[in-house]
Design an enzyme around this catalytic site. Structure first.
Site, PDB file in Angstrom:
ATOM      1  N   ASP A 213       0.945  -1.257   0.043  1.00 22.93           N
ATOM      2  CA  ASP A 213       0.058  -0.019   0.013  1.00 22.93           C
ATOM      3  C   ASP A 213       0.891   1.126   0.031  1.00 22.93           C
ATOM      4  OD1 ASP A 213      -2.424   1.645   0.192  1.00 22.93           O
ATOM      5  OD2 ASP A 213      -1.964   1.778   2.291  1.00 22.93           O
ATOM      6  N   SER A 214       0.354   2.339  -0.157  1.00 19.06           N
ATOM      7  CA  SER A 214       1.078   3.627  -0.134  1.00 19.06           C
ATOM      8  C   SER A 214       1.591   3.930   1.518  1.00 19.06           C
ATOM      9  CB  SER A 214       0.141   4.797  -0.490  1.00 19.06           C
ATOM     10  OG  SER A 214      -0.771   4.728   0.257  1.00 19.06           O
TER      11      SER A 214
ATOM     12  N   TYR B  48      -1.064   7.899  -3.047  1.00 22.27           N
ATOM     13  CA  TYR B  48      -1.298   7.521  -4.557  1.00 22.27           C
ATOM     14  C   TYR B  48      -2.649   8.028  -5.041  1.00 22.27           C
ATOM     15  CZ  TYR B  48       1.937   3.328  -3.723  1.00 22.27           C
ATOM     16  OH  TYR B  48       3.041   2.633  -3.567  1.00 22.27           O
ATOM     17  N   GLY B  49      -3.561   8.075  -4.348  1.00 19.19           N
ATOM     18  CA  GLY B  49      -4.895   8.504  -4.868  1.00 19.19           C
ATOM     19  C   GLY B  49      -5.268   9.901  -5.411  1.00 19.19           C
TER      20      GLY B  49
ATOM     21  N   CYS C 162      -4.397  -2.252  -1.567  1.00 20.16           N
ATOM     22  CA  CYS C 162      -4.376  -0.778  -2.036  1.00 20.16           C
ATOM     23  C   CYS C 162      -5.555  -0.417  -3.042  1.00 20.16           C
ATOM     24  CB  CYS C 162      -3.013  -0.311  -2.563  1.00 20.16           C
ATOM     25  SG  CYS C 162      -3.131   1.222  -3.351  1.00 20.16           S
ATOM     26  N   ASN C 163      -6.653  -0.022  -2.964  1.00 17.78           N
ATOM     27  CA  ASN C 163      -7.473   0.052  -3.866  1.00 17.78           C
ATOM     28  C   ASN C 163      -7.074   1.068  -5.096  1.00 17.78           C
ATOM     29  OD1 ASN C 163     -10.507  -0.790  -2.701  1.00 17.78           O
ATOM     30  ND2 ASN C 163      -9.313  -0.015  -1.087  1.00 17.78           N
ATOM     31  N   THR C 164      -6.286   2.006  -5.019  1.00 22.55           N
ATOM     32  CA  THR C 164      -6.023   2.855  -5.982  1.00 22.55           C
ATOM     33  C   THR C 164      -5.229   2.030  -7.283  1.00 22.55           C
ATOM     34  OG1 THR C 164      -6.043   4.706  -4.561  1.00 22.55           O
ATOM     35  CG2 THR C 164      -5.052   5.073  -6.641  1.00 22.55           C
TER      36      THR C 164
ATOM     37  N   GLU D  82      -2.611   9.843   7.319  1.00 21.74           N
ATOM     38  CA  GLU D  82      -1.101   9.774   7.487  1.00 21.74           C
ATOM     39  C   GLU D  82      -0.664  10.577   8.570  1.00 21.74           C
ATOM     40  OE1 GLU D  82       1.023   7.436   6.088  1.00 21.74           O
ATOM     41  OE2 GLU D  82      -0.618   6.191   5.345  1.00 21.74           O
TER      42      GLU D  82
ATOM     43  N   CYS E 140     -11.234   2.669   0.132  1.00 17.57           N
ATOM     44  CA  CYS E 140      -9.697   2.835   0.278  1.00 17.57           C
ATOM     45  C   CYS E 140      -9.398   2.104   1.504  1.00 17.57           C
ATOM     46  CB  CYS E 140      -9.583   4.465   0.354  1.00 17.57           C
ATOM     47  SG  CYS E 140      -7.966   4.833   0.843  1.00 17.57           S
ATOM     48  N   THR E 141      -8.171   1.810   1.591  1.00 18.57           N
ATOM     49  CA  THR E 141      -7.901   0.618   2.689  1.00 18.57           C
ATOM     50  C   THR E 141      -7.281   1.661   3.872  1.00 18.57           C
ATOM     51  OG1 THR E 141      -5.549   0.402   1.805  1.00 18.57           O
ATOM     52  CG2 THR E 141      -7.104  -1.323   1.343  1.00 18.57           C
ATOM     53  N   HIS E 142      -7.238   2.985   3.750  1.00 20.42           N
ATOM     54  CA  HIS E 142      -6.984   3.729   4.936  1.00 20.42           C
ATOM     55  C   HIS E 142      -8.344   3.954   5.761  1.00 20.42           C
ATOM     56  CE1 HIS E 142      -3.127   4.727   2.978  1.00 20.42           C
ATOM     57  NE2 HIS E 142      -2.914   5.586   4.016  1.00 20.42           N
TER      58      HIS E 142
HETATM   59  N1  DGL Z   1      -4.632   3.098   0.861  1.00 19.58           N
HETATM   60  C1  DGL Z   1      -4.717   3.164  -0.551  1.00 19.58           C
HETATM   61  C2  DGL Z   1      -6.069   2.722  -1.361  1.00 19.58           C
HETATM   62  O1  DGL Z   1      -6.654   1.964  -0.991  1.00 19.58           O
HETATM   63  C3  DGL Z   1      -3.985   4.377  -1.244  1.00 19.58           C
HETATM   64  C4  DGL Z   1      -4.658   5.635  -0.772  1.00 19.58           C
HETATM   65  C5  DGL Z   1      -3.483   6.735  -1.030  1.00 19.58           C
HETATM   66  O2  DGL Z   1      -2.289   6.693  -0.965  1.00 19.58           O
HETATM   67  O3  DGL Z   1      -4.092   7.788  -1.653  1.00 19.58           O
HETATM   68  O4  DGL Z   1      -6.499   3.373  -2.395  1.00 19.58           O
END
Ligand code: DGL
Length: 265
Positions: A10-11, A42-43, A73-75, A148, A180-182
């Site tokens: 993931d990011s 990443y998003g 990571c979904n992105t 973050e 998003c996994t966050h």
């Molecule tokens: N946690 C990641 C996701 O599920 C990346 C989020 C990011 O870095 O913007 O999309």
């Protein structure tokens, strides 16, 4: 069964929400976790950039000899699943199909990063499995940087959450997918802001179930200690390992040992 080594990426912190679900279901599975903290978020990036990054991080996991890649990571899942599959050389497990399979209502809201929403990957996956459903996707650009930054109880986060939920509530969604996994880190806040009747779906639960095909059926609740163990996991990040370890501690319930892994950029 052949010995497994799962590779998560993931990011940053988000993939830990997936790792935790997997450890809760399957016990002490050997894992490598890569958090690309040098390039989070990443998003908010362009698709080409996300695809280039995905190739690099999955290539690194392949070099660690993982036997399955978990796209935590979904992105990257939305924009670079094909890249990950091409690089991995081993099976790749993703979140979006797992989430779509968990949807049980007609009106569905999806909270996700701007890049994931722009890809319409969630809408396509949910509509393919549940024709006729109404899917409303909401980009949440402020969430990942605020998470973050480490304060998940901040007023900024509450205000952003209120603003992002407003259109979904106005559309009377019955389910909200955390795309998003966050975002599972925000469940206590989201629960305060949502009517009780709205279901929240964490796709990581579906991913942990999908891994039964690789890891075998879960050993049963009594066989897994109530606080899961991190002894089988190796954690690497591309910047600030101490900060990552500190911010990961509340979610994991213990401080992980984290090392720095430089990747090219
Ligand atoms: N946690 C990641 C996701 O599920 C990346 C989020 C990011 O870095 O913007 O999309």
């Amino acid at each position: 069964m052949t010995p497994q080594l799962l590779g998560f990426f993931d990011s940053g912190l988000g993939g830990l929400t997936v790792l935790r679900r997997v450890l809760e279901r399957h016990g002490a599975v050997p894992c490598v976790y890569l958090g690309d903290t040098a390039r989070v978020p990443y998003g908010n990036r362009q698709p080409d950039d996300i695809r280039r990054i995905a190739a690099e991080v999955v290539g690194w996991l392949r070099d660690q000899h993982v036997t399955t890649v978990v796209m935590a990571c979904n992105t990257t899942n939305a924009l670079a699943r094909d890249v990950a599959e091409g690089q991995a050389g081993v099976p790749v497990i993703g979140l979006i199909g797992a989430a779509a399979a968990m949807v049980e209502t007609h009106r569905v809201g999806v909270l996700a990063t701007p890049a994931t929403v722009a890809s319409s990957a969630y809408r396509a996956s949910i509509e393919a499995l549940h024709p006729g459903s109404v899917v409303i996707e909401q980009a949440c650009p402020a969430f990942v940087p605020l998470i973050e930054a480490g304060d998940i109880n901040s007023e900024d986060l509450r205000r952003s959450a209120q603003a992002y939920l407003e259109p979904l509530l106005a559309a009377s969604v019955e389910t909200i997918v955390l795309g998003c996994t966050h975002y599972p880190l925000l469940v206590p806040l989201l629960r305060q802001l949502l009517p009780e009747s709205v279901q929240i779906i964490d796709p990581a639960i579906g991913v942990a179930r999908q891994l039964d095909a690789v890891l075998g059926p879960p050993p049963g609740i009594s066989a897994i200690p109530s606080s899961f163990s991190l002894e089988s996991c190796r954690f690497c990040v591309t910047a600030d390992p101490d900060g990552f370890a500190m911010r990961a501690t509340p979610w994991l319930g213990q401080r992980p040992s984290v090392s720095l892994q430089l990747l090219q950029d």
